[in-house]
Design a protein around this motif. Structure first.
Motif, mmCIF file in Angstrom:
data_model
loop_
_atom_site.group_PDB
_atom_site.id
_atom_site.type_symbol
_atom_site.label_atom_id
_atom_site.label_comp_id
_atom_site.label_asym_id
_atom_site.label_seq_id
_atom_site.Cartn_x
_atom_site.Cartn_y
_atom_site.Cartn_z
ATOM 1 N N PRO A 133 21.410 43.252 35.527
ATOM 2 C CA PRO A 133 21.108 44.465 34.748
ATOM 3 C C PRO A 133 21.544 45.735 35.470
ATOM 4 O O PRO A 133 21.266 45.906 36.661
ATOM 5 C CB PRO A 133 19.580 44.406 34.593
ATOM 6 N N GLU A 134 22.279 46.584 34.758
ATOM 7 C CA GLU A 134 22.757 47.886 35.254
ATOM 8 C C GLU A 134 23.766 47.780 36.391
ATOM 9 O O GLU A 134 24.155 48.788 36.963
ATOM 10 C CB GLU A 134 21.581 48.766 35.684
ATOM 11 N N ALA A 135 24.183 46.573 36.711
ATOM 12 C CA ALA A 135 25.192 46.406 37.764
ATOM 13 C C ALA A 135 26.588 46.403 37.142
ATOM 14 O O ALA A 135 26.799 45.856 36.061
ATOM 15 C CB ALA A 135 24.958 45.112 38.527
ATOM 16 N N LYS A 136 27.545 47.034 37.835
ATOM 17 C CA LYS A 136 28.919 47.127 37.336
ATOM 18 C C LYS A 136 29.854 46.294 38.207
ATOM 19 O O LYS A 136 29.660 46.169 39.419
ATOM 20 C CB LYS A 136 29.376 48.586 37.325
ATOM 21 N N GLU A 137 30.865 45.739 37.570
ATOM 22 C CA GLU A 137 31.813 44.893 38.292
ATOM 23 C C GLU A 137 32.531 45.699 39.378
ATOM 24 O O GLU A 137 32.942 46.840 39.162
ATOM 25 C CB GLU A 137 32.839 44.301 37.330
ATOM 26 N N ALA A 138 32.674 45.087 40.541
ATOM 27 C CA ALA A 138 33.365 45.702 41.673
ATOM 28 C C ALA A 138 34.386 44.712 42.207
ATOM 29 O O ALA A 138 34.035 43.579 42.559
ATOM 30 C CB ALA A 138 32.368 46.073 42.767
ATOM 31 N N VAL A 139 35.644 45.142 42.263
ATOM 32 C CA VAL A 139 36.727 44.240 42.676
ATOM 33 C C VAL A 139 37.573 44.909 43.756
ATOM 34 O O VAL A 139 37.957 46.084 43.625
ATOM 35 C CB VAL A 139 37.634 43.869 41.485
ATOM 36 N N LEU A 140 37.838 44.183 44.817
ATOM 37 C CA LEU A 140 38.752 44.656 45.849
ATOM 38 C C LEU A 140 39.500 43.469 46.424
ATOM 39 O O LEU A 140 39.092 42.316 46.273
ATOM 40 C CB LEU A 140 38.019 45.441 46.946
ATOM 41 N N GLU A 141 40.596 43.758 47.094
ATOM 42 C CA GLU A 141 41.326 42.771 47.879
ATOM 43 C C GLU A 141 41.336 43.235 49.320
ATOM 44 O O GLU A 141 41.479 44.431 49.579
ATOM 45 C CB GLU A 141 42.771 42.647 47.394
#
Length: 249
Positions: A133-141
């Motif tokens: 809940p209320e968390a947003k996707e975070a993507v890194l390499e």
């Protein structure tokens, strides 16, 4: 108590863009502390250099945490600000970083996909492996550029721009950034600043649409001094790539 502000190097400037190197310890924009901030300092510099009367427009395109140094981009017109903000939202705004972490990541290179939720009151984020809940996707390499056994020099390419993203995601895999006590780093290093540096910003020019790339390599002070200039240069050379989708600054 204010901080002593180092001169702000200018990497590039035209009628639409201003690319500079932010010194660590300087705020991106004004807050309740009243300490020096990039937006105010650069507006004053433009006003003095061009002898401009009245207020000077300068748009904040993206932010860097206070302790982070490196490349930072500003818009000199409202049209440029609007187009650069759209580049951020559409992920055609590429950002790379280099950091020094404790330990050595289990994989020499990897793509990390997590979900981040920020607590605004505490100014800290929580990382989840699955949607929450209320968390947003975070993507890194990331890619390990060099390792000493106790520490690693790591290049990072961001695909999203979540609060404290690199700091939190690297800590989540057991490798907190040196100096980052908030996310579990040891106090033993004695570093005043977090070992994180914005090495490049790549973006379409807001008017010509030409791809522009601005780079900066950290000097050899603090944790950066554990690595040779050649290692720092190599780690800072990771190319930014264009991605698509929504991004929070």
């Amino acid at each position: 108590m204010g901080v002593e502000v180092m001169p702000i190097p200018i990497l590039y400037e035209d009628n639409h863009l201003l690319a500079v190197v932010k010194p660590p310890g300087v705020l991106s924009q004004e807050d309740e502390t009243g300490d020096p901030d990039m937006l105010t300092l650069l507006k004053q510099d433009l006003k003095e250099r061009y002898d401009k009367p009245g207020n000077v427009f300068l748009g904040l395109v993206h932010r860097l945490d206070r302790t982070v140094g490196g490349v930072m981009l500003f818009a000199k017109t409202s049209k440029a600000a609007s187009r650069l903000s759209e580049a951020v939202r559409s992920r055609s705004f590429g950002k790379t970083y280099v950091c020094v972490v404790q330990g050595v990541p289990a994989k020499p290179s990897a793509r990390l996909t997590n979900f981040i939720r920020k607590d605004g009151k505490l100014n800290v984020v929580t990382v989840y492996d699955k949607p929450a809940p209320e968390a947003k996707e975070a993507v890194l390499e990331y890619e390990v550029a060099a390792a000493s056994g106790r520490h690693s020099l790591v290049a990072v390419r961001l695909h999203t721009g979540r609060p404290h993203q690199i700091r939190a995601q690297m800590a989540h895999i057991g490798c907190p950034l040196v100096g980052d006590l908030k996310y579990g780093a040891s106090k033993a290093s004695g570093m005043a600043d977090i070992a994180l540096w914005s090495t490049s910003v790549t973006v379409p020019h807001p008017v010509s649409k030409e791809s522009m790339s601005f780079r900066s390599v950290p000097d050899t002070s603090g944790a950066w001094g554990w690595w040779s200039p050649g290692q720092l240069e190599a780690a800072s050379a990771m190319p930014a790539i264009e991605t698509r989708g929504e991004v929070d600054r």
